[in-house]
Write an enzyme that holds these catalytic residues in place. Structure first.
Site, PDB file in Angstrom:
ATOM      1  N   VAL A 295      16.123 -16.442 -26.662  1.00 51.29           N
ATOM      2  CA  VAL A 295      16.107 -17.379 -25.748  1.00 51.29           C
ATOM      3  C   VAL A 295      16.272 -19.064 -26.002  1.00 51.29           C
ATOM      4  O   VAL A 295      16.819 -19.372 -24.751  1.00 51.29           O
ATOM      5  CB  VAL A 295      14.505 -17.376 -26.389  1.00 51.29           C
ATOM      6  CG1 VAL A 295      13.441 -18.825 -25.418  1.00 51.29           C
ATOM      7  CG2 VAL A 295      12.938 -16.197 -25.975  1.00 51.29           C
ATOM      8  N   ILE A 298      19.985 -18.034 -23.414  1.00 52.65           N
ATOM      9  CA  ILE A 298      19.645 -17.878 -22.642  1.00 52.65           C
ATOM     10  C   ILE A 298      19.991 -18.581 -21.789  1.00 52.65           C
ATOM     11  O   ILE A 298      17.779 -18.992 -21.429  1.00 52.65           O
ATOM     12  CB  ILE A 298      19.540 -16.355 -22.380  1.00 52.65           C
ATOM     13  CG1 ILE A 298      19.721 -15.139 -23.364  1.00 52.65           C
ATOM     14  CG2 ILE A 298      18.813 -15.983 -20.859  1.00 52.65           C
ATOM     15  CD1 ILE A 298      19.508 -13.708 -23.397  1.00 52.65           C
ATOM     16  N   GLU A 300      17.075 -18.721 -19.503  1.00 48.86           N
ATOM     17  CA  GLU A 300      16.619 -18.416 -18.284  1.00 48.86           C
ATOM     18  C   GLU A 300      16.432 -18.493 -17.164  1.00 48.86           C
ATOM     19  O   GLU A 300      16.455 -18.251 -16.461  1.00 48.86           O
ATOM     20  CB  GLU A 300      14.996 -18.194 -19.249  1.00 48.86           C
ATOM     21  CG  GLU A 300      15.274 -17.387 -20.558  1.00 48.86           C
ATOM     22  CD  GLU A 300      15.787 -17.975 -21.070  1.00 48.86           C
ATOM     23  OE1 GLU A 300      14.979 -17.822 -23.009  1.00 48.86           O
ATOM     24  OE2 GLU A 300      15.693 -19.421 -20.826  1.00 48.86           O
ATOM     25  N   ASP A 342      41.354 -15.625  14.219  1.00 50.14           N
ATOM     26  CA  ASP A 342      41.451 -15.106  15.578  1.00 50.14           C
ATOM     27  C   ASP A 342      41.551 -16.060  16.480  1.00 50.14           C
ATOM     28  O   ASP A 342      41.163 -17.551  16.020  1.00 50.14           O
ATOM     29  CB  ASP A 342      40.007 -14.047  15.706  1.00 50.14           C
ATOM     30  CG  ASP A 342      40.829 -13.589  16.726  1.00 50.14           C
ATOM     31  OD1 ASP A 342      41.855 -12.827  17.145  1.00 50.14           O
ATOM     32  OD2 ASP A 342      39.735 -13.458  18.557  1.00 50.14           O
ATOM     33  N   ASP A 618      36.239 -12.313  16.601  1.00 47.02           N
ATOM     34  CA  ASP A 618      35.087 -11.728  17.567  1.00 47.02           C
ATOM     35  C   ASP A 618      35.024 -10.715  17.887  1.00 47.02           C
ATOM     36  O   ASP A 618      33.359  -9.985  17.844  1.00 47.02           O
ATOM     37  CB  ASP A 618      34.502 -12.950  18.257  1.00 47.02           C
ATOM     38  CG  ASP A 618      35.873 -12.764  19.268  1.00 47.02           C
ATOM     39  OD1 ASP A 618      36.924 -12.540  18.965  1.00 47.02           O
ATOM     40  OD2 ASP A 618      35.470 -13.271  20.702  1.00 47.02           O
ATOM     41  N   ASP A 622      38.292  -7.002  14.515  1.00 48.52           N
ATOM     42  CA  ASP A 622      38.247  -8.352  13.695  1.00 48.52           C
ATOM     43  C   ASP A 622      37.725  -7.091  12.600  1.00 48.52           C
ATOM     44  O   ASP A 622      37.504  -7.517  11.237  1.00 48.52           O
ATOM     45  CB  ASP A 622      37.504  -9.659  14.353  1.00 48.52           C
ATOM     46  CG  ASP A 622      38.753  -9.923  14.942  1.00 48.52           C
ATOM     47  OD1 ASP A 622      39.930  -9.672  14.939  1.00 48.52           O
ATOM     48  OD2 ASP A 622      37.960 -10.794  16.047  1.00 48.52           O
ATOM     49  N   ASN A 711      13.836 -24.181 -20.897  1.00 48.61           N
ATOM     50  CA  ASN A 711      14.146 -23.662 -20.112  1.00 48.61           C
ATOM     51  C   ASN A 711      14.140 -23.526 -19.265  1.00 48.61           C
ATOM     52  O   ASN A 711      14.065 -23.798 -17.581  1.00 48.61           O
ATOM     53  CB  ASN A 711      14.525 -22.648 -21.520  1.00 48.61           C
ATOM     54  CG  ASN A 711      16.015 -22.265 -21.830  1.00 48.61           C
ATOM     55  OD1 ASN A 711      15.711 -23.440 -22.309  1.00 48.61           O
ATOM     56  ND2 ASN A 711      15.917 -21.295 -23.184  1.00 48.61           N
ATOM     57  N   ASP A 715      13.184 -27.660 -17.822  1.00 47.71           N
ATOM     58  CA  ASP A 715      14.650 -28.250 -17.151  1.00 47.71           C
ATOM     59  C   ASP A 715      14.826 -27.882 -16.032  1.00 47.71           C
ATOM     60  O   ASP A 715      15.684 -28.590 -15.327  1.00 47.71           O
ATOM     61  CB  ASP A 715      15.841 -26.854 -18.374  1.00 47.71           C
ATOM     62  CG  ASP A 715      15.621 -28.014 -19.862  1.00 47.71           C
ATOM     63  OD1 ASP A 715      15.195 -28.763 -19.719  1.00 47.71           O
ATOM     64  OD2 ASP A 715      16.559 -27.243 -20.398  1.00 47.71           O
TER      65      ASP A 715
END
Length: 897
Positions: A295, A298, A300, A342, A618, A622, A711, A715
């Site tokens: 925990v 990572i 999260e 183009d 367009d 393409d 986390n 945060d």
């Protein structure tokens, strides 16, 4: 068989067909059974569950799920319910997966749109009769009857052409309709480019003028449209630089967490010996430490924060007419190094416009051009409708105060010789309201001049001398050199109605009036946008199906190239191997007369040079290159559905300037994402260090639920607020970042480690201050044997860690500039600070909530002490930034070696 280099009789013989009677029903049925229907293959669609699983196949997500399982199992083994940990983790995973599925585009829509472009029914000669049949039932050898307004249902060789003109811009990029001929073509120095095959018509194009007959030579996936569809289907979706770097970060974190957990197991096994394996409680405790480290390591909220920051960027871009179809396209734009654009409809207006006149009587010149014309002026819309060249002449007359509606009221057409591609002219005989007759003729300047004997001058009508003729031809050449399409106008006055409307009878003894030069003009905002792109270190390349002279003229006007040697044609491109093209790719800024496969080669060549490539366009032609590019950009107004469906971004206003605006926003968003990542990872490193040190010493500084709260709740709000930070000055005056640059490029890795260490020291200091206050001394042995004894220290550590992140978020407004010199304030950041402050206070000070988290009530001195330690991050980071600025100045001022 290359039908365009064979005569029509040879093609019919090869296909065993007849121009008058067509195929028999039996022949058509047999060929349909052998070749399949005349439609494009459909892409297999992934079911919803497979798309969701694809979103979950991220190492960081997998590690989060593993942490949730460990937490649940360990809690159940101890007779406790850690449901909060599991719920929070699963919430993050589900939200991320749903957002990903909703935002990602579906590639199969491209093929569906391609199918819709084919005509639903066609006029076909079968068994000697003209029938309406479904276009998907067409077979090779069928004779198709074409008229103005018809969509071409398959690839066909022209057998008859009566002034037949076909709009092919979606396939070739050619801005003007193409005059179709019957004669076989001669290939010189290789194959004939698609746009020059004037005796062919292709699926996806439209007849805009005249009529004709053609024999079907290819159907379904064998057509040029089918080749494009196959290219789209086979092209693989590329990962963006951010996706690649986040995947690398996930792998690093995964390996790091596993390594730390293994290390913890080994240490505990050595510490407790055989007792470790015999006592399930020790194993469970070690599992819980592993969960805490997982925990802690990572971030999260990172996946959710990145997704939401990208979504914020998408919303901002939509207000600027840039519609993002894939979230990750936002950050890809920010590192774009090459824009392959183009020409028709992207750099130009896709609207032929008269820009130059020559002749003594300009009023009569524009009047002649408008009357010798089948286009109409729609007064309510103030626009011309009809074949693009003729519409441009009618619009020009309206700009000169002579709308065709007024001219038609004054002049009645009483005779005409329609346009013919052989003689390259058109003539009309008109009677004005006073009964006078006048003939106006327009056409190719050299052909019109051959039939003129006099010329209109400022002194009246005078004989056409060789000197005057040479001057007119020189003016015509000057216009053509400027890539203008030039038409001439002449007149002839009749005392009575002409005896014949035969072209040879009418078009003689003419009086030359003047020349009109027209072009598909550039968009006025494109030039400054290209200059801004150049200032930002971005190379702009033009790729077009138009002739090279037209392309070079437009490119020089826009500042894309400075010299003709920087342009190359598709046929010249064919002579280069892929290796040679990759080596010489930087030499060329214009590619003219290209075919769809050329565009893909160009994109591939730039990518072989490790360049991040954007491709705009367009037309259907393409689509393969747009999908193959790092960022595909389609046009919202003139673009086909196919192009929009494979594009990562669609320009709602077809404005090239919007691309540059989107690039700026992409750089801005990426900067904010890096700030958010640095902010979150500094907290996670601090947590890992603090938890690891505590584990090694033998006490618990924070529980997994505490770390998850920090986390995901404390945060995440400031991280999201950093995503709303305004762009720092000079964002478009720096070179694009390299695709190979990692998340931690430019010293960010050093920043994260430094900040993590400082924050962890503050957190540990706060913990020991709490222990000192609680017991009057710091006895680590006593704390290790009595985990509940460290509750006050744990509470202070939680408060310091939570609030240091709040204060640190202000540092992250700029990685190097002092926060006291940043002009604009970020109200979202202040709001997140206030919200996080309140939430942290509630968790610690509200008894019922504090009991759930296992916190002690803090007195005012300890509360202020924890807050004071947290605030120290601001002066420390100000000193750190000042040192970096001094280092950077010294590096810039250092003399070159």
């Amino acid at each position: 068989m290359k039908a365009y280099v064979s005569t029509s009789d040879e093609v019919l013989s090869e296909l065993e067909s007849n121009s008058e009677t067509g195929l028999t029903s039996a022949q058509a049925a047999k060929r349909l059974e052998a070749n399949g229907p005349n439609k494009l293959d459909e892409a297999e669609k992934d079911p919803l569950w497979k798309r969701l699983l694809a979103q979950l196949a991220d190492p960081m997500i997998i590690l989060l799920l593993a942490a949730a399982v460990i937490s649940a199992v360990a809690g159940a083994a101890q007779g406790e319910s850690d449901i909060a940990d599991v719920i929070i983790i699963l919430f993050v995973v589900v939200v991320n997966a749903v957002l990903g599925v909703v935002q990602e585009s579906k590639a199969e829509e491209a093929l569906e749109a391609l199918q819709q472009m084919a005509a639903s029914t066609s006029k076909v000669v079968r068994d000697g009769k003209i029938l309406d049949v479904k276009s998907e039932d067409l077979a090779v050898g069928d004779i198709v009857v074409l008229e103005a307004g018809d969509a071409v249902p398959a690839d066909c060789r022209i057998l008859e052409s009566a002034s037949l003109k076909v709009e092919e811009s979606a396939l070739t990029g050619e801005s003007l309709p193409v005059d179709k001929v019957v004669e076989a073509l001669v290939a010189q120095g290789g194959d004939i480019p698609l746009g020059d095959r004037k005796n062919m018509v292709y699926m996806g194009s439209t007849v805009v003028y005249g009529r004709g007959r053609a024999v079907v030579v290819a159907t379904g996936m064998d057509t040029e449209m089918g080749k494009i569809a196959d290219s789209i289907n086979q092209a693989k979706d590329e990962q963006t630089p951010l996706q690649i770097k986040l995947a690398e970060l996930s792998r690093i974190l995964t390996i790091g967490v596993i390594a730390i957990c293994i290390f913890i197991f080994i240490v505990d096994f050595i510490k407790h010996g055989a007792e470790f394996m015999a006592d399930p409680r020790l194993i469970i405790d070690t599992f819980m430490v592993a969960v805490s480290l997982a925990v802690a390591a990572i971030p999260e909220g990172l996946v959710a924060v990145v997704t939401i920051v990208l979504s914020i960027g998408v919303t901002k871009m939509s207000h600027e007419a840039a519609i993002i179809r894939k979230l990750t396209a936002v950050e890809t734009l920010g590192c774009t190094q090459v824009i392959c654009s183009d020409k028709t409809g992207t750099l130009t207006q896709n609207k032929m416009t008269v820009v130059r006149h020559t002749g003594a009587d300009e009023d009569e010149l524009v009047r002649a051009m408008a009357l010798c014309n089948d286009a109409q002026w729609v007064l309510a819309e103030e626009s011309a409708k009809g074949e693009p060249t003729e519409a441009a002449l009618v619009a020009d007359a309206a700009r000169h105060g002579q709308p065709k509606t007024d001219l038609d009221a004054r002049f009645q057409r009483v005779g005409e010789a329609p346009f013919d591609s052989g003689r390259k002219m058109m003539s009309v005989v008109l009677k004005d309201v006073e009964g006078d007759l006048v003939q106006y003729t327009k056409g190719a300047p050299d052909e019109v001049l051959k039939r003129c004997v006099s010329v209109v001058t400022s002194d009246g009508v005078v004989p056409l001398t060789d000197e005057i003729r040479s001057a007119i031809l020189e003016e015509n050449k000057g216009m053509a050199d400027d890539a203008l399409r030039v038409l001439a106008a002449a007149k002839r006055e009749w005392p009575a109605a002409p005896e014949s409307e035969d072209a040879a009878y009418l078009e003689q003894n003419l009086t030359f009036i003047g020349l009109c030069g027209m072009i598909d003009p550039v968009r006025p905002e494109v030039g400054p946008s290209i200059q801004e792109a150049h200032d930002a270190g971005i190379r702009v390349v033009m790729i077009t199906g138009d002739h090279i002279d037209t392309a070079v003229a437009i490119a020089r006007e826009l500042g894309i190239i400075s010299d003709r040697s920087q342009a190359i044609t598709g046929s010249e491109l064919d002579k280069l191997s892929d290796e040679e093209l990759a080596e010489k790719i930087a030499n060329y800024g214009v590619y003219a007369r290209v075919q769809p496969e050329h565009k893909v080669r160009i994109v591939e060549a730039w990518k072989a040079q490790d360049q991040i490539v954007a491709m705009t366009g367009d037309g259907v032609n393409d689509a393969p290159s747009i999908k193959r590019a790092d960022i595909g950009i389609g046009m919202g107004i003139t673009g086909t559905d196919v192009t929009k469906n494979v594009a990562d971004m669609v320009l709602a206003d077809d404005n090239f300037a919007t691309i540059v605006t989107a690039v700026e926003e992409g750089r801005h968003v990426y900067d904010n994402i890096r700030k958010a990542i640095q902010f979150l990872l500094s907290s996670n490193i601090a947590e890992v260090i603090a938890v690891f040190v505590a584990t090694m010493v033998g006490f618990v500084i924070l529980e997994p639920v505490h770390l998850l709260w920090i986390n995901l709740i404390t945060d995440c709000f400031p991280a999201l607020a950093l995503g709303m930070e305004k762009a720092e000055p000079g964002v478009m005056r720096r070179q694009p970042r390299k695709a190979s640059d990692g998340i931690f490029a430019g010293g960010m890795g050093v920043d994260v480690v430094f900040q993590g260490v400082i924050i962890s020291l503050m957190t540990l200091a706060s913990y020991f201050i709490g222990i000192q206050h609680q017991f009057g001394t710091i006895d680590l042995g006593f704390i290790a044997n009595n985990p509940e004894a460290g509750i006050e220290g744990m509470t202070m550590a939680f408060l310091t860690l939570s609030m240091v992140e709040m204060f640190h978020s202000f540092n992250m407004r700029s990685r190097r500039q002092s926060i006291f010199k940043l002009g604009n304030q970020n109200p979202w950041l202040w709001g997140s600070f206030a919200l996080s402050l309140v939430l942290t206070y509630v968790v610690i000070e509200v008894p019922a909530v504090a009991a759930i988290f296992g916190f002690a009530e803090l007195d005012m001195p300890n509360y202020l002490m924890a807050m004071g330690l947290a605030f120290l991050i601001i002066p420390i980071m100000e000193i750190y930034k000042a040192c970096w600025r001094a280092h950077d100045r010294k590096k810039v001022d250092a003399p070159a070696a």
